[in-house]
Enzyme design. Structure first.
Site, PDB file in Angstrom:
ATOM      1  N   GLY A  39      -9.485   7.652  -6.197  1.00  0.00           N
ATOM      2  CA  GLY A  39     -10.375   8.540  -6.626  1.00  0.00           C
ATOM      3  C   GLY A  39     -10.133   9.648  -5.407  1.00  0.00           C
ATOM      4  O   GLY A  39     -10.107   9.519  -4.198  1.00  0.00           O
ATOM      5  N   HIS A  45      -2.651  13.024  -2.890  1.00  0.00           N
ATOM      6  CA  HIS A  45      -2.730  12.305  -4.462  1.00  0.00           C
ATOM      7  C   HIS A  45      -1.697  12.858  -5.063  1.00  0.00           C
ATOM      8  O   HIS A  45      -0.685  11.843  -5.896  1.00  0.00           O
ATOM      9  CB  HIS A  45      -4.089  12.055  -5.028  1.00  0.00           C
ATOM     10  CG  HIS A  45      -4.432  10.952  -3.854  1.00  0.00           C
ATOM     11  ND1 HIS A  45      -5.990  11.650  -3.436  1.00  0.00           N
ATOM     12  CD2 HIS A  45      -5.151   9.903  -3.785  1.00  0.00           C
ATOM     13  CE1 HIS A  45      -6.841  10.815  -2.976  1.00  0.00           C
ATOM     14  NE2 HIS A  45      -5.881   9.261  -2.379  1.00  0.00           N
ATOM     15  N   GLY A 155       1.233   6.872   0.361  1.00  0.00           N
ATOM     16  CA  GLY A 155       1.923   7.500   1.373  1.00  0.00           C
ATOM     17  C   GLY A 155       2.277   7.150   2.825  1.00  0.00           C
ATOM     18  O   GLY A 155       1.260   6.747   3.565  1.00  0.00           O
ATOM     19  N   GLN A 156       2.739   8.239   3.488  1.00  0.00           N
ATOM     20  CA  GLN A 156       3.103   8.027   5.046  1.00  0.00           C
ATOM     21  C   GLN A 156       1.407   8.033   5.461  1.00  0.00           C
ATOM     22  O   GLN A 156       1.980   7.665   6.785  1.00  0.00           O
ATOM     23  CB  GLN A 156       3.948   8.815   4.951  1.00  0.00           C
ATOM     24  CG  GLN A 156       4.331   9.261   6.721  1.00  0.00           C
ATOM     25  CD  GLN A 156       4.905   7.454   7.139  1.00  0.00           C
ATOM     26  OE1 GLN A 156       5.617   6.928   6.481  1.00  0.00           O
ATOM     27  NE2 GLN A 156       4.807   7.066   8.421  1.00  0.00           N
ATOM     28  N   LYS A 157       1.146   8.728   5.510  1.00  0.00           N
ATOM     29  CA  LYS A 157       0.066   8.677   6.223  1.00  0.00           C
ATOM     30  C   LYS A 157      -1.125   7.591   6.473  1.00  0.00           C
ATOM     31  O   LYS A 157      -1.468   7.223   7.532  1.00  0.00           O
ATOM     32  CB  LYS A 157      -1.327   9.556   5.041  1.00  0.00           C
ATOM     33  CG  LYS A 157      -2.725   9.792   5.779  1.00  0.00           C
ATOM     34  CD  LYS A 157      -3.956  10.627   5.321  1.00  0.00           C
ATOM     35  CE  LYS A 157      -4.944  10.971   6.327  1.00  0.00           C
ATOM     36  NZ  LYS A 157      -5.580   9.230   5.733  1.00  0.00           N
ATOM     37  N   GLN A 161      -0.618   0.465   7.181  1.00  0.00           N
ATOM     38  CA  GLN A 161      -0.762   0.523   4.886  1.00  0.00           C
ATOM     39  C   GLN A 161       0.703  -0.270   4.213  1.00  0.00           C
ATOM     40  O   GLN A 161       1.042  -0.847   4.097  1.00  0.00           O
ATOM     41  CB  GLN A 161      -1.769   0.987   4.385  1.00  0.00           C
ATOM     42  CG  GLN A 161      -1.642   0.789   3.018  1.00  0.00           C
ATOM     43  CD  GLN A 161      -2.817   1.967   2.350  1.00  0.00           C
ATOM     44  OE1 GLN A 161      -4.340   1.626   2.258  1.00  0.00           O
ATOM     45  NE2 GLN A 161      -1.995   2.440   1.808  1.00  0.00           N
TER      46      GLN A 161
END
Length: 291
Positions: A39, A45, A155-157, A161
């Protein structure tokens, strides 16, 4: 694949329980993409959802602040939550369905069985946030089982992960494609994050050292790992003496596939990563490099 810009947008269906999700999921058509989120949706996003629309016919987003990935003293209770605003973003991005369960729906009892991320998940973020990746992979596994997507977008950020989710899917033979969206940045080049809202103006100016350090490292890529890290570290050392200071948790250059730190003679795909604190806010950023 569908393009949200080509069709009228309408409010997505909302499922708050696994039972509601199962009923609504059965009516979705074509290839389904999942964008898992906690969220507080922002431009990053939106970029994930845009990538999802390119990958599939139907977009599903999940909104769930996962307690398993927060350690003692972290910001679980204060993490921003605004489902109405998130639903509006999902509508604008063409989502057909939003899954926003309660903690009790995802964890109806003590979560005894968890996904072990292995050594790859115990370095860098895993070292500074023990148990973090076990919590992440456990909830992602649950979401995959509940939503049953054909593709999921990350996401690549959050590079570590992303790599661990890909490894989990490979190692556990999950029939899901994992797609990556490039890191989204705000107008001042700070990597977009829900936690950016915690920064006051002075802290935000200091936090810009993270992206400057990564850019300096990338510019030095022809000098190899030693030169890359030296260039990035010089920027962060200066920021450490700033007001307010930037306190670095780690700066590392790692193999993009294993997240092991690279040797000085490394050639191949790498990621330069940084994690640091500015005031009470912890931020991460990275840049992919080819050496």
């Amino acid at each position: 694949m569908t393009d949200a810009a080509e069709t009228p947008r309408s409010a997505p269906a909302l499922a708050c329980t696994p039972e509601e999700l199962a009923r609504l999921r059965s009516g979705l058509e074509g290839r389904v993409a999942l964008v898992p989120t906690m969220g507080a949706l922002h431009g990053g996003h939106r970029a994930l959802m845009a990538t999802a629309r390119e990958q599939a016919d139907t977009l599903v987003a999940s909104v769930f602040v996962n307690p398993l990935q927060f350690g003692p003293g972290e910001d679980y209770e204060s993490y921003p939550r605004d489902l109405d605003a998130d639903m509006q973003v999902c509508a604008e991005e063409g989502a057909a369905l939003v899954f926003a369960p309660s903690v009790e729906d995802i964890y109806p009892g003590e979560q005894i069985v968890r996904v072990d991320p292995g050594e790859m998940g115990r370095v860098l973020e895993g070292e500074f946030r023990p148990g973090f990746f076990s919590g992440v992979l456990t909830v992602v596994n649950k979401l995959f089982n509940l939503v049953r997507p054909d593709v999921a977008v990350f996401g690549q950020k959050d590079a570590q992960q992303l790599a661990l989710v890909r490894r989990m899917v490979r190692d556990l033979n999950m029939p899901i494609d994992i797609a990556a969206a490039p890191t989204m940045r705000d107008s001042d080049n700070l990597a977009s994050s829900s936690r950016n809202a915690y920064l006051d103006p002075a802290e935000r100016r200091s936090a810009l050292a993270l992206s400057r350090a990564l850019l300096a490292g990338a510019d030095a890529s022809v000098t190899g790992p030693v030169g890359i890290l030296s260039a990035a570290r010089a920027v962060l050392d200066e920021a450490a003496a700033g007001d307010p200071p930037v306190t670095v948790d780690y700066l590392a250059l790692v193999d993009a596939n294993t997240f092991a730190e690279v040797p000085n003679d490394f050639r191949g795909e790498a990621v330069l990563l940084v994690a640091a604190r500015v005031g009470r806010t912890r931020l991460i950023d990275n840049v992919p490099l080819s050496l």
